[in-house]
Design an enzyme around this catalytic site. Structure first.
Site, PDB file in Angstrom:
ATOM      1  N   LYS A 173      -1.451   6.971  13.736  1.00  0.00           N
ATOM      2  CA  LYS A 173      -2.126   8.283  13.055  1.00  0.00           C
ATOM      3  C   LYS A 173      -3.662   7.405  12.645  1.00  0.00           C
ATOM      4  O   LYS A 173      -3.505   5.871  12.158  1.00  0.00           O
ATOM      5  CB  LYS A 173      -1.479   9.551  11.884  1.00  0.00           C
ATOM      6  CG  LYS A 173      -1.335   8.166  10.523  1.00  0.00           C
ATOM      7  CD  LYS A 173       0.177   9.037   9.828  1.00  0.00           C
ATOM      8  CE  LYS A 173       0.679   8.024   9.220  1.00  0.00           C
ATOM      9  NZ  LYS A 173       1.808   9.560   7.918  1.00  0.00           N
ATOM     10  N   ARG A 203       6.640  17.845   0.642  1.00  0.00           N
ATOM     11  CA  ARG A 203       5.051  17.946   1.049  1.00  0.00           C
ATOM     12  C   ARG A 203       5.664  18.964   2.120  1.00  0.00           C
ATOM     13  O   ARG A 203       5.857  19.648   1.973  1.00  0.00           O
ATOM     14  CB  ARG A 203       5.496  16.360   1.236  1.00  0.00           C
ATOM     15  CG  ARG A 203       3.731  16.467   2.228  1.00  0.00           C
ATOM     16  CD  ARG A 203       3.762  14.594   2.400  1.00  0.00           C
ATOM     17  NE  ARG A 203       4.208  14.123   3.743  1.00  0.00           N
ATOM     18  CZ  ARG A 203       3.807  12.971   4.127  1.00  0.00           C
ATOM     19  NH1 ARG A 203       2.951  12.524   3.128  1.00  0.00           N
ATOM     20  NH2 ARG A 203       4.234  12.704   5.022  1.00  0.00           N
ATOM     21  N   HIS A 227      11.335  13.236   6.344  1.00  0.00           N
ATOM     22  CA  HIS A 227      10.570  11.961   6.497  1.00  0.00           C
ATOM     23  C   HIS A 227      10.869  11.663   4.793  1.00  0.00           C
ATOM     24  O   HIS A 227      11.383  12.497   3.961  1.00  0.00           O
ATOM     25  CB  HIS A 227       9.549  12.122   5.722  1.00  0.00           C
ATOM     26  CG  HIS A 227       8.028  11.566   5.654  1.00  0.00           C
ATOM     27  ND1 HIS A 227       8.481  10.095   6.540  1.00  0.00           N
ATOM     28  CD2 HIS A 227       6.916  11.179   4.682  1.00  0.00           C
ATOM     29  CE1 HIS A 227       7.282   9.115   5.660  1.00  0.00           C
ATOM     30  NE2 HIS A 227       7.144   9.715   5.108  1.00  0.00           N
ATOM     31  N   ARG A 247       9.974   6.377  13.158  1.00  0.00           N
ATOM     32  CA  ARG A 247       8.977   6.222  13.340  1.00  0.00           C
ATOM     33  C   ARG A 247       7.846   4.947  12.420  1.00  0.00           C
ATOM     34  O   ARG A 247       7.467   5.687  11.461  1.00  0.00           O
ATOM     35  CB  ARG A 247       8.377   8.009  12.484  1.00  0.00           C
ATOM     36  CG  ARG A 247       9.716   9.026  13.523  1.00  0.00           C
ATOM     37  CD  ARG A 247       8.899  10.114  12.807  1.00  0.00           C
ATOM     38  NE  ARG A 247       8.705  10.064  10.694  1.00  0.00           N
ATOM     39  CZ  ARG A 247       9.581  10.423  10.332  1.00  0.00           C
ATOM     40  NH1 ARG A 247      11.213  11.344  10.942  1.00  0.00           N
ATOM     41  NH2 ARG A 247       9.727  10.752   9.000  1.00  0.00           N
ATOM     42  N   TYR A 304     -24.315  -5.552 -10.037  1.00  0.00           N
ATOM     43  CA  TYR A 304     -24.508  -4.772 -10.783  1.00  0.00           C
ATOM     44  C   TYR A 304     -23.687  -4.278 -12.448  1.00  0.00           C
ATOM     45  O   TYR A 304     -22.685  -4.562 -12.395  1.00  0.00           O
ATOM     46  CB  TYR A 304     -23.488  -3.558 -10.380  1.00  0.00           C
ATOM     47  CG  TYR A 304     -24.537  -2.540  -9.244  1.00  0.00           C
ATOM     48  CD1 TYR A 304     -26.546  -2.122  -9.992  1.00  0.00           C
ATOM     49  CD2 TYR A 304     -24.586  -1.976  -8.412  1.00  0.00           C
ATOM     50  CE1 TYR A 304     -26.542  -1.795  -8.218  1.00  0.00           C
ATOM     51  CE2 TYR A 304     -25.282  -2.161  -6.607  1.00  0.00           C
ATOM     52  CZ  TYR A 304     -26.688  -1.852  -7.200  1.00  0.00           C
ATOM     53  OH  TYR A 304     -26.788  -1.157  -6.241  1.00  0.00           O
ATOM     54  N   CYS A 360     -20.546  -4.362  -4.422  1.00  0.00           N
ATOM     55  CA  CYS A 360     -21.730  -2.970  -4.022  1.00  0.00           C
ATOM     56  C   CYS A 360     -21.641  -2.015  -2.647  1.00  0.00           C
ATOM     57  O   CYS A 360     -20.335  -2.078  -2.019  1.00  0.00           O
ATOM     58  CB  CYS A 360     -23.010  -3.937  -3.576  1.00  0.00           C
ATOM     59  SG  CYS A 360     -23.410  -4.584  -4.525  1.00  0.00           S
ATOM     60  N   MET A 361     -22.208  -1.137  -2.319  1.00  0.00           N
ATOM     61  CA  MET A 361     -22.063  -0.044  -1.170  1.00  0.00           C
ATOM     62  C   MET A 361     -21.926  -1.243   0.158  1.00  0.00           C
ATOM     63  O   MET A 361     -21.190  -0.458   1.121  1.00  0.00           O
ATOM     64  CB  MET A 361     -23.594   0.667  -1.106  1.00  0.00           C
ATOM     65  CG  MET A 361     -22.427   1.786  -0.085  1.00  0.00           C
ATOM     66  SD  MET A 361     -24.124   3.217   0.569  1.00  0.00           S
ATOM     67  CE  MET A 361     -24.162   3.943  -1.735  1.00  0.00           C
ATOM     68  N   ASP A 362     -22.550  -1.902  -0.086  1.00  0.00           N
ATOM     69  CA  ASP A 362     -22.638  -2.641   1.307  1.00  0.00           C
ATOM     70  C   ASP A 362     -22.669  -4.513   1.470  1.00  0.00           C
ATOM     71  O   ASP A 362     -23.134  -4.893   1.892  1.00  0.00           O
ATOM     72  CB  ASP A 362     -24.513  -3.057   1.877  1.00  0.00           C
ATOM     73  CG  ASP A 362     -24.604  -1.624   2.459  1.00  0.00           C
ATOM     74  OD1 ASP A 362     -24.235  -0.749   2.842  1.00  0.00           O
ATOM     75  OD2 ASP A 362     -25.313  -0.900   0.676  1.00  0.00           O
TER      76      ASP A 362
END
Ligand SMILES: *Cc1c(COP(=O)(O)O)cnc(C)c1O
Length: 382
Positions: free
Chosen positions: A36, A134, A166, A222, A267, A314-316
Site C-alpha cells: 500500500k 478502526r 489487525h 501481512r 529561517y 526549508c521547503m526545497d
C-alpha cells in the site's frame, strides 16, 4: 536520464532478502507482502514484482485503486484490498479477481450486487475488530455479519476466503494486549464456524506480529514495513530482526561555501556557526517529505562523515555544517540522508527519532517528485 538533484535508490536485493527472512519467520503461514501507499514510498509495481519473485504468495493494499493498478500492470497474484466506499467500482474489482475486505453489512450487500451484475462470486475476507477500534465489525455486529455472509455464500454470490483482524499493540514489549486480541479473534472464528463459515485463510499479523508473536501467524501474515527492511518497533533495529533497509535517499550538493564564525543559518536563525566553517546546501526539503520537525536534529553522510543538519528545514532545501576541516567537498558531491546504516549512513529510524515520529512515516512520505532508482532487480534491469 533524470536531472533531479536527489533520488531514492531502491535496492531490490534487500527486498528479496527481507521476504526470505519473513517467510522464515512465518513458518507454515503464507506471506502477503503489503505494498500500500505506493509500496511504502518505494514504488508499488516494482516492489510487488520483486516480492512475488522472492516468494510472497499474496499482495495486500489498502486502496482499491492500488489493487486495480496492479492488475492493470499485469500482476495476477492473489490480491487483497481493504479500503473502498459504497461509490467504488466493485464490479471492476470482481472482474479483476481482487479479494475485498468486509467489515459491515453494506459492503457485503454491495459485493453481492456486483456479483449478480457480473456473474462472478465476490472474494470476501470478513474483518472483525478484536481491539484496534478502526476497521472490522464490532463484537456486537459479528454474529449478524457472519450469518448474512453464510446466506450469500449459500446463494453462490460470495466466497468467504478469509477472516481477519489487525493488531494494535504488537510492536510493544508487553505481550498481554496482543494475547487479548488473539483470544478475541479465536472467539470470532468459533462464531463463524457455528454459522457455517470456515475459510482457508485466517490472518491477524502485520510485521510486528510476524516477527515477534508467532501465536498471531494463523494461515497468513501481512508484513508491510518489514518488506522494506525497516523495523516495525522502536526497540529493535533492522539488523536485529534480520532485515535490511531497501531505500537510500541521496542528494547532490548544490552549494558549498566557507563562512565565518557567527553566521546565522536558515529561517528564524535557530543556528549560528560557532567557528569559521563550511556549509553545504542539500536540495531536499519538507516539500520532498523531509520532516521539518527534524530541524537541527538529524545527521547526513557527506564524504563518508556524519555531519549535522543545521537550522530549519526549508521547503526545497536543508543546510548542513561540514565543519572547519571539510577537505575538498564541493557542489556536485553526493550526500546520503538515510540508507541501510552501513558505512556510517544514518537510517530512516535515526530520522524518525530526530523528528519524533516512526520510520514508516519517513520512508512513506518521500515525495513522488523524487525519482526512484531501482537497482538489483536482476538481469539487465538496472
Ligand atoms: C498497513 C497494514 C499492514 C502492514 O503493516 P506493517 O506494520 O507495515 O507490517 C497489515 N495489515 C493492515 C490491515 C494494514 O493496514
Amino acid at each position: 536520464m533524470t536531472t533531479y538533484p536527489a533520488r531514492a535508490v531502491i535496492d531490490h536485493r534487500a527486498i528479496a532478502a527481507n521476504i526470505a527472512s519473513l517467510r522464515d519467520a512465518a513458518g507454515d503461514a503464507l506471506v502477503m507482502a503489503v505494498v500500500k501507499s505506493g509500496g511504502y514510498g518505494h514504488g508499488i509495481e516494482p516492489v510487488a514484482r520483486t516480492a512475488l519473485k522472492a516468494g510472497a504468495q499474496w499482495l495486500g493494499v489498502a486502496q482499491l485503486s492500488e489493487a486495480l493498478r496492479l492488475r492493470a500492470a499485469g500482476i495476477e497474484a492473489p490480491l487483497l484490498s481493504w479500503i473502498f466506499t459504497p461509490a467504488d467500482p466493485l464490479e471492476e474489482a470482481l472482474k479483476a479477481r481482487i479479494d475485498l475486505s468486509v467489515s459491515a453489512p453494506w459492503a457485503l450487500q454491495a459485493q453481492a450486487r456486483a456479483a449478480r451484475a457480473t456473474g462472478l462470486p465476490a472474494l470476501v475476507h470478513l474483518k472483525v475488530d478484536t481491539g484496534m477500534g478502526r476497521g472490522g465489525a464490532p463484537a456486537a455486529g459479528w454474529e449478524g455479519l457472519v450469518a448474512e455472509a453464510a446466506a450469500l455464500q449459500r446463494e453462490g454470490l460470495i466466497a468467504v476466503r478469509g477472516i481477519w483482524s489487525h493488531l494494535a499493540r504488537a510492536d510493544e514489549a508487553d505481550p498481554q494486549p496482543t494475547a487479548a486480541q488473539v483470544a478475541a479473534f479465536r472467539d470470532a472464528l468459533r462464531t463463524a464456524v457455528r454459522a457455517g463459515i470456515e475459510p482457508e485463510l485466517r490472518h491477524l499479523a502485520a510485521s510486528s506480529g510476524t516477527l515477534l508473536h508467532p501465536q498471531t501467524h494463523f494461515d497468513l501474515v501481512r508484513p508491510g514495513i518489514a518488506v522494506y527492511g525497516v523495523s516495525p518497533t522502536g526497540s529493535s533495529t533492522s539488523a536485529e530482526l534480520g532485515l535490511r533497509p531497501a531505500m537510500r535517499l541521496e542528494a547532490t550538493l548544490t552549494h558549498v561555501k566557507d563562512v565565518p564564525a557567527g553566521t546565522p543559518v536558515s529561517y528564524g536563525h535557530t543556528y549560528t556557526t560557532t567557528t569559521a566553517t563550511r556549509l553545504a546546501v542539500v536540495p531536499l526539503g519538507y516539500g520532498d517529505g523531509i520532516p521539518r520537525h527534524a530541524s537541527g536534529r538529524a545527521e547526513l553522510l557527506v564524504d563518508g562523515r556524519r555531519v549535522p543538519l543545521v537550522g530549519r528545514v526549508c521547503m526545497d532545501q536543508v543546510v548542513c555544517d561540514l565543519g572547519p576541516a571539510a577537505g575538498d567537498v564541493e557542489a556536485g558531491a553526493t550526500t546520503v540522508l538515510f540508507g541501510d546504516g552501513s558505512d556510517g549512513e544514518p537510517t530512516a529510524a535515526d530520522w524518525a527519532r530526530a523528528a519524533g515520529t516512526i520510520a514508516y512515516e519517513i520512508v512513506t512520505r518521500i515525495g513522488p517528485q523524487v525519482p526512484r532508482v531501482h537497482v538489483g532487480r536482476g538481469e539487465g534491469e538496472e
